[in-house]
Design an enzyme around this catalytic site. Structure first.
Site, PDB file in Angstrom:
ATOM      1  N   SER A 147       4.538   6.629  -3.985  1.00  0.00           N
ATOM      2  CA  SER A 147       4.651   5.283  -4.546  1.00  0.00           C
ATOM      3  C   SER A 147       3.219   5.129  -5.521  1.00  0.00           C
ATOM      4  O   SER A 147       2.256   5.585  -5.312  1.00  0.00           O
ATOM      5  CB  SER A 147       4.619   4.299  -3.486  1.00  0.00           C
ATOM      6  OG  SER A 147       3.976   2.897  -3.961  1.00  0.00           O
ATOM      7  N   TYR A 172       1.254   0.855   3.939  1.00  0.00           N
ATOM      8  CA  TYR A 172       2.470   1.582   3.373  1.00  0.00           C
ATOM      9  C   TYR A 172       1.798   2.644   2.538  1.00  0.00           C
ATOM     10  O   TYR A 172       2.374   3.653   2.348  1.00  0.00           O
ATOM     11  CB  TYR A 172       3.375   0.625   2.708  1.00  0.00           C
ATOM     12  CG  TYR A 172       4.154   1.095   1.612  1.00  0.00           C
ATOM     13  CD1 TYR A 172       5.495   1.493   2.260  1.00  0.00           C
ATOM     14  CD2 TYR A 172       3.968   1.019   0.354  1.00  0.00           C
ATOM     15  CE1 TYR A 172       6.223   2.217   1.213  1.00  0.00           C
ATOM     16  CE2 TYR A 172       4.900   1.543  -0.506  1.00  0.00           C
ATOM     17  CZ  TYR A 172       6.065   2.011  -0.058  1.00  0.00           C
ATOM     18  OH  TYR A 172       6.990   2.639  -0.953  1.00  0.00           O
TER      19      TYR A 172
END
Length: 358
Positions: A147, A172
């Site tokens: 990501s 995350y």
């Protein structure tokens, strides 16, 4: 072996990107096995609707049992948690995959602040199980989702894979950085070819309801205010899902090269078969311009509620995709205007909105 004839495991096929990827691989002739745990992080009806598009019946859903697609003879689906090591290993041993694309993960930056254990179980324990299964089953290439969040608050733009990513600002992001480190270890020790893809704000039809485009479209149509964080001073490298899928497939077909070890110990390999790439549109868009494009498609102005920055968020993202262009010969190109128009068309059809938008 012809890449179009290879057997591929795609994890997260009830998810946004996984659904699109599975369908594209099936249409080009690959045999695909999909897995997903169909968790309730967001509306499970949307997940089941995606599965139905690929011929997987909700009624037939069972844990750890193969469901054969009624639409694609070369597609089957298993409902499974990546954390469940034994069933996962059994699946690998039985199916003898050529390649694996791991898109299953607990998504969402903000959700990770309140639900940390969910991320460790899915994104760390689950990913370790994938690595172990790939290692013991001679997988030719593992491609996995990373990501743009790994860049944290990096100020230098565009964001490059050569930049330091040691300061994540959400759990995350920390799990995604951990995945890259874990993959490198397995590539180095066991010669497992791995490629991580740092996605930049993916959007498009069948998207996630917690993402801005979905939230904004829904609110505007329901005559509700949209929440705009950092008072609208946000810039994002929005990337259309079809471009992401095309990039994944091209990368999947091009494993990083490895050299055989001089000795018997794989850790002596001269070259670690490991890569990480950015996949982004490289055309950052101001959030207010993005909202304007949605308003244009809906022919309706949004009521705007300006709010401060949220924890774990960043003001700007912009992808340097020069490595991807150099090695893979690919660069995303769909404009935000095109992508939003396709999303709005899908949204209205999916929710069967027949009332006039004005």
């Amino acid at each position: 072996m012809n890449p179009k004839k290879q057997k591929i495991l795609v994890t997260g096929t009830a998810g946004f990107i996984g659904f699109h990827l599975a369908r594209k691989l099936l249409e080009r002739g690959n045999e695909v096995v999909g897995i997903d745990n169909i968790n309730d992080y967001y509306d499970v009806n949307l997940k089941y609707a995606r599965l139905a598009e690929t011929g997987i019946s909700r009624d037939a859903e069972q844990w750890h049992k193969h469901m054969q697609s009624t639409k694609y003879p070369n597609y089957s689906f298993v409902r499974m948690n990546l954390e469940d090591r034994e069933p996962l290993m059994e699946l690998f041993e039985k199916e003898k995959f050529d390649k694996v694309c791991n898109l299953a993960a607990q998504a969402g930056v903000r959700y990770s602040i309140e639900n940390p254990y969910t991320y460790i179980n899915s994104n760390i324990v689950g990913f370790l199980n994938i690595l172990e299964a790939c290692r013991h089953n001679h997988i030719r290439h593992l491609v996995y989702a990373s990501s743009s969040s790994v860049y944290g608050n990096n100020k230098k733009m565009p964001l490059s894979t050569s930049d330091n990513v040691d300061h994540p600002i959400s759990l995350y992001a920390a799990t995604k950085k951990s995945n890259e480190l874990m993959a490198h270890t397995y590539s180095h020790l066991f010669g497992l070819p791995t490629t991580g893809l740092r996605f930049f704000t993916v959007y498009g039809p069948w998207g996630r309801p917690d993402m801005a485009l979905f939230l904004f479209t829904k609110a505007i149509l329901e005559n509700k205010p949209i929440k705009i964080f950092n008072y609208g001073n946000m810039v994002r490298d929005f990337t259309y899902v079809d471009d992401i899928v095309e990039g994944i497939i091209r990368v999947l077909d091009r494993p990083p090269e490895k050299e055989e070890a001089a000795g018997s110990n794989p850790s002596e390999n001269k070259k670690t078969p490991y890569s990480v790439y950015n996949i982004g549109n490289s055309s950052p868009v101001h959030l207010m311009d993005y909202i304007h494009a949605i308003e244009t498609c809906l022919e309706k102005e949004a009521e705007k509620e300006l709010l401060p920055m949220q924890a774990g968020d960043v003001p700007r993202t912009e992808a340097d995709v020069s490595d991807l262009v150099r090695d893979i010969g690919y660069k995303p190109s769909t404009t935000v205007e095109e992508g939003i128009e396709r999303f709005v068309e899908w949204y209205i059809k999916y929710y069967k909105i027949t009332a006039k938008l004005k």
